[in-house]
Design a protein around this motif. Structure first.
Motif, PDB file in Angstrom:
ATOM      1  N   LYS A 207       0.667  -0.849  -0.283  1.00  0.00           N
ATOM      2  CA  LYS A 207      -0.094  -0.062  -0.191  1.00  0.00           C
ATOM      3  C   LYS A 207       0.975   1.434   0.155  1.00  0.00           C
ATOM      4  N   TYR A 208       1.156   2.197  -0.766  1.00  0.00           N
ATOM      5  CA  TYR A 208       1.748   3.321  -0.851  1.00  0.00           C
ATOM      6  C   TYR A 208       0.961   4.309  -0.097  1.00  0.00           C
ATOM      7  N   TYR A 209       1.811   4.589   0.827  1.00  0.00           N
ATOM      8  CA  TYR A 209       1.077   5.915   2.163  1.00  0.00           C
ATOM      9  C   TYR A 209       0.057   4.529   2.861  1.00  0.00           C
ATOM     10  N   GLY A 210       0.594   3.758   3.369  1.00  0.00           N
ATOM     11  CA  GLY A 210      -0.586   2.861   4.069  1.00  0.00           C
ATOM     12  C   GLY A 210       0.037   3.308   5.721  1.00  0.00           C
ATOM     13  N   TRP A 216       5.223   2.641   3.041  1.00  0.00           N
ATOM     14  CA  TRP A 216       4.058   1.804   2.975  1.00  0.00           C
ATOM     15  C   TRP A 216       4.313   0.373   3.726  1.00  0.00           C
ATOM     16  N   SER A 217       3.014  -0.125   3.386  1.00  0.00           N
ATOM     17  CA  SER A 217       2.493  -1.065   4.139  1.00  0.00           C
ATOM     18  C   SER A 217       2.168  -2.508   3.920  1.00  0.00           C
ATOM     19  N   ALA A 219      -0.706  -5.730   2.262  1.00  0.00           N
ATOM     20  CA  ALA A 219      -1.665  -6.443   1.753  1.00  0.00           C
ATOM     21  C   ALA A 219      -1.498  -7.301   1.126  1.00  0.00           C
ATOM     22  N   ASN A 223       2.792  -9.702   3.724  1.00  0.00           N
ATOM     23  CA  ASN A 223       3.487  -7.863   4.661  1.00  0.00           C
ATOM     24  C   ASN A 223       4.917  -8.391   4.592  1.00  0.00           C
TER      25      ASN A 223
END
Length: 511
Positions: A207-210, A216-217, A219, A223
């Motif tokens: 995730k961009y800007y998670g 990032w985070s 998804a 992970n």
């Protein structure tokens, strides 16, 4: 082409799709086909115009970061070595069987089910943990107000045990929960499943800007940001991520980027100079703690120094430091709380400018809550962070926001709170500093990735590292190019020393 100048035939999507329900192509007249085509053209124009409105003021550099992030998933470059994962899965299942057998004897149980029943008791499970020198997590009971075991499946303490670096502890928790798989087993099975449905390749879902800070985070139930890397056996996951034949993996890490940014932002010039002079800051701090010269030949003392440099800059106290040192893998250091208090005091005494930055961030929160800020104010010793009532503006022109910032009395204490996407969050100067430092580090790494991507397409990013694959005969040149890029100081951060450590391996786990 200037798409923004296009005029949509309609501001509405139309009903052509609904009108086509149940129809086959043969059922469409020439007029119907034309109307459906017009609908599609209009839909594309609407989408493009919507994008143009959303992207107004959005940093163009960040669009490139988004593109890199998406292509890690849509154009995967890495593959799964299913055979090595299958071997590790067999080891884990054998370990679980042996554990159940040993517990059965120790608990005087007749079978595996009886073992699970006995371990469902908090008291008996705590006794088992202690017998294996595992610290039992505790919490304050909301009903009695007294300290009790934090061993419920949703307790943070128990969740930490479930995700512990030691596979043995994971096995214990899996037995207690009555599950058939540990976290590591589930991850392995997930990796194998992804590989099978993607012809062996492994798309990287991030995730961009998670995170609140722009990091990032993970998804898609995977992970890549927290794959085990310290335990040799659990590293099987990383080792199972491989490049195509004839290629190698290069993992380039922006060295100590958060510690460097923190010292630079706070104006802790002695630490900045140590880093710039390529001195071992971990050993230097460990020396100030021990009162004697510590070097890399003193691994335990240096490990304590490293943990302090990387953790105490955001306000970590003695209790948390003690827990971190005791539970770190592969090295565990047991210290008394009084000793940890002394170490925290040494850190705060020798890093006075960082402590001042916490105070400045606390003052920032008060100003944001209580004043109408007419002109943005600066945070830190360099003009790279500016704040007003909207939030903290970063060098890439994005904001860290603290919606509904307020102070409330809770549990006899006055707390500063804001509403995050996940609910109410308490905040203070130290956590603000952590937010902005992580955000700045993320901008630096993101910029480095964009530049690297012009030469070698990014295959994966984890925290402060960029991963690429290159042909075997190009690895030396690639390392030189990437190291040069990741050693360049950002334009907005004069005086910030940045460096890179690049490693090459036949698999991701090897580097």
């Amino acid at each position: 082409r200037d798409w923004s100048s296009d005029v949509c035939s309609s501001d509405l999507k139309g009903t052509e799709v609904l009108n086509a329900l149940g129809k086959r192509h043969a059922d469409f007249s020439a007029v119907d086909i034309r109307k459906y085509g017009d609908y599609c053209v209009n839909d594309v124009n609407l989408t493009r115009n919507l994008f143009d409105r959303i992207v107004q003021g959005f940093p163009r550099q960040e669009l490139k970061v988004i593109d890199i992030t998406l292509r890690m998933f849509t154009h995967p470059q890495l593959y799964v070595d299913e055979n090595s994962l299958y071997d590790r899965l067999g080891e884990l299942r054998a370990e679980r069987s042996a554990l159940l057998l040993s517990l059965k004897d120790g608990l005087k149980a007749q079978n595996e089910e009886e073992v699970r029943k006995k371990l469902s008791s908090n008291k008996q499970f705590a006794e088992v943990l202690r017998s294996f020198q595992i610290e039992v997590p505790m919490k304050v009971s909301p009903t009695t107000g007294k300290e009790t075991f934090a061993l419920a499946k949703k307790d943070e303490g128990f969740l930490a045990l479930v995700e512990h670096d030691d596979p043995f502890i994971q096995q214990l928790c899996a037995v207690r929960l009555g599950t058939k798989s540990t976290l590591e087993e589930k991850r392995i099975e997930r990796f194998m499943e992804i590989g099978r449905r993607n012809r062996g390749s492994i798309p990287i879902p991030l995730k961009y800007y998670g995170a609140h800070t722009g990091r990032w985070s993970g998804a898609d139930k995977v992970n890549f940001q927290n794959l085990p890397s310290r335990d040799p056996k659990k590293k099987a996951l990383k080792k199972a991520i491989i490049p195509p034949e004839g290629y190698v993996v290069i993992n380039s890490d922006s060295s100590q980027i958060e510690a460097r940014v923190l010292a630079w932002l706070a104006g802790q010039e002695d630490v900045v100079k140590q880093v710039a002079d390529k001195e071992d800051v971990y050993s230097i701090f460990a020396s100030s703690v021990d009162g004697r010269k510590i070097t890399k030949e003193d691994p335990t003392e240096r490990f304590v120094g490293k943990t302090c440099i990387l953790g105490l800059g955001y306000g970590t106290g003695a209790a948390k430091l003690r827990h971190t040192l005791a539970t770190s893998q592969p090295m565990s250091v047991q210290l008394e709380e009084e000793e940890c208090k002394r170490i925290v005091d040494v850190y705060r005494r020798t890093n006075d400018r960082i402590i001042e930055l916490w105070s400045d961030a606390d003052q920032m929160l008060s100003t944001m809550m209580n004043s109408k800020i007419k002109k943005p104010l600066s945070l830190g010793m360099h003009d790279c962070l500016w704040y007003d009532n909207e939030g903290v503006r970063l060098p890439n022109n994005l904001l860290i926001r603290y919606p509904n910032l307020r102070r409330e009395d809770q549990d006899g204490k006055t707390k500063t709170l804001y509403d995050s996407r996940k609910g109410e969050v308490a905040i203070w100067g130290g956590s603000v500093v952590e937010n902005v430092v992580q955000a700045l580090a993320r901008i630096i790494v993101g910029t480095q990735m964009v530049k690297i991507n012009e030469h070698y397409r990014i295959a994966l990013t984890v925290h402060d590292a960029a991963v690429v694959i290159v042909p075997e005969d190009e690895q030396e040149q690639a390392v030189r190019v990437i190291t040069e890029i990741m050693s360049q100081t950002p334009d907005w951060a004069p005086g910030l020393p940045v460096a890179c450590e690049a490693k090459v391996g036949a698999t991701y786990g090897d580097c």
